[in-house]
Design a protein around this motif. Structure first.
Motif, PDB file in Angstrom:
ATOM      1  N   TRP A  22      -1.920  11.262  -2.136  1.00 65.23           N
ATOM      2  CA  TRP A  22      -2.593  12.018  -1.088  1.00 65.23           C
ATOM      3  C   TRP A  22      -4.076  11.724  -1.056  1.00 65.23           C
ATOM      4  O   TRP A  22      -4.745  11.983  -0.071  1.00 65.23           O
ATOM      5  N   GLY A  23      -4.625  11.181  -2.134  1.00 68.06           N
ATOM      6  CA  GLY A  23      -6.042  10.861  -2.154  1.00 68.06           C
ATOM      7  C   GLY A  23      -6.390   9.657  -1.305  1.00 68.06           C
ATOM      8  O   GLY A  23      -7.544   9.419  -0.981  1.00 68.06           O
ATOM      9  N   SER A  24      -5.389   8.883  -0.876  1.00 71.40           N
ATOM     10  CA  SER A  24      -5.648   7.679  -0.073  1.00 71.40           C
ATOM     11  C   SER A  24      -5.190   7.840   1.373  1.00 71.40           C
ATOM     12  O   SER A  24      -4.939   6.855   2.048  1.00 71.40           O
ATOM     13  N   VAL A  25      -5.087   9.070   1.855  1.00 72.54           N
ATOM     14  CA  VAL A  25      -4.580   9.313   3.206  1.00 72.54           C
ATOM     15  C   VAL A  25      -5.497   8.716   4.267  1.00 72.54           C
ATOM     16  O   VAL A  25      -5.052   8.098   5.213  1.00 72.54           O
ATOM     17  N   GLY A  26      -6.790   8.859   4.117  1.00 78.07           N
ATOM     18  CA  GLY A  26      -7.715   8.384   5.137  1.00 78.07           C
ATOM     19  C   GLY A  26      -8.105   6.926   5.010  1.00 78.07           C
ATOM     20  O   GLY A  26      -8.824   6.407   5.840  1.00 78.07           O
ATOM     21  N   GLN A  27      -7.610   6.230   3.988  1.00 79.36           N
ATOM     22  CA  GLN A  27      -7.991   4.847   3.777  1.00 79.36           C
ATOM     23  C   GLN A  27      -7.070   3.903   4.533  1.00 79.36           C
ATOM     24  O   GLN A  27      -5.915   4.209   4.807  1.00 79.36           O
ATOM     25  N   GLN A  28      -7.596   2.730   4.869  1.00 81.32           N
ATOM     26  CA  GLN A  28      -6.819   1.715   5.571  1.00 81.32           C
ATOM     27  C   GLN A  28      -5.781   1.110   4.624  1.00 81.32           C
ATOM     28  O   GLN A  28      -6.070   0.856   3.468  1.00 81.32           O
ATOM     29  N   GLU A  29      -4.590   0.872   5.147  1.00 80.00           N
ATOM     30  CA  GLU A  29      -3.568   0.186   4.378  1.00 80.00           C
ATOM     31  C   GLU A  29      -3.778  -1.311   4.487  1.00 80.00           C
ATOM     32  O   GLU A  29      -4.268  -1.804   5.495  1.00 80.00           O
ATOM     33  N   GLU A  30      -3.366  -2.020   3.455  1.00 79.41           N
ATOM     34  CA  GLU A  30      -3.416  -3.475   3.526  1.00 79.41           C
ATOM     35  C   GLU A  30      -2.274  -3.939   4.406  1.00 79.41           C
ATOM     36  O   GLU A  30      -1.133  -3.562   4.224  1.00 79.41           O
ATOM     37  N   LYS A  31      -2.598  -4.784   5.376  1.00 78.33           N
ATOM     38  CA  LYS A  31      -1.590  -5.274   6.302  1.00 78.33           C
ATOM     39  C   LYS A  31      -1.009  -6.577   5.782  1.00 78.33           C
ATOM     40  O   LYS A  31      -1.726  -7.523   5.499  1.00 78.33           O
ATOM     41  N   GLY A  32       0.294  -6.619   5.661  1.00 85.74           N
ATOM     42  CA  GLY A  32       1.005  -7.831   5.301  1.00 85.74           C
ATOM     43  C   GLY A  32       1.823  -8.292   6.498  1.00 85.74           C
ATOM     44  O   GLY A  32       1.707  -7.760   7.605  1.00 85.74           O
ATOM     45  N   PHE A  33       2.665  -9.282   6.287  1.00 85.04           N
ATOM     46  CA  PHE A  33       3.506  -9.784   7.364  1.00 85.04           C
ATOM     47  C   PHE A  33       4.659  -8.826   7.619  1.00 85.04           C
ATOM     48  O   PHE A  33       5.270  -8.311   6.687  1.00 85.04           O
ATOM     49  N   SER A  34       4.942  -8.585   8.882  1.00 80.69           N
ATOM     50  CA  SER A  34       6.070  -7.753   9.261  1.00 80.69           C
ATOM     51  C   SER A  34       6.746  -8.360  10.483  1.00 80.69           C
ATOM     52  O   SER A  34       6.077  -8.773  11.431  1.00 80.69           O
TER      53      SER A  34
END
Length: 133
Positions: A22-34
């Motif tokens: 929950w501490g990383s809710v506002g942070q950007q996720e690393e985008k990988g291939f999808s």
């Protein structure tokens, strides 16, 4: 004092929630291939890598059949197959694509994801059509 006593039981859950992410809710996720993410997000059609690969495959097959019919087999390869139809290479490609679409739709309607099994069934259907039909 009373507020402290009321919040004291909830302190362990706050620590557990922080550890759970929950501490990383506002942070950007690393985008990988999808395969499902759009290639061009602002485009009018959602071109994903999967749809692009599908259309490239279909148009490449049509181009290959056109080149074969145009240069190597000028008179066409007509034959009567197990369905009793007289078919050319283009007819067999159309029957393969149509049958593959029905295989995928039936699989998605009856079973759902993943779609690796209908892919192999469709490849087998295509081999059967070009070999026997």
């Amino acid at each position: 004092m009373r507020k402290l006593l009321l919040t004291l039981p909830f302190l362990p859950t706050v620590a557990i929630a922080q550890e759970a992410g929950w501490g990383s809710v506002g942070q950007q996720e690393e985008k990988g291939f999808s395969w499902a993410d759009p290639l061009w997000p602002d485009f009018w059609m959602a071109w994903t890598p999967a749809t692009l690969a599908l259309f490239i495959g279909i148009f490449s097959a049509i181009a290959l059949i056109g080149v074969l019919e145009g240069f190597k087999y000028r008179d066409g390869i007509e034959r009567r197959g197990v369905l009793g139809l007289i078919t050319t290479l283009g007819d067999r490609l159309f029957i393969t694509l149509l049958g593959s679409a029905y295989i995928f739709l039936a699989w998605l309607g009856l079973v759902g994801q993943p779609v690796w099994t209908p892919l192999f069934l469709s490849i087998g259907w295509g081999i059967f059509v070009f070999w026997k039909v």
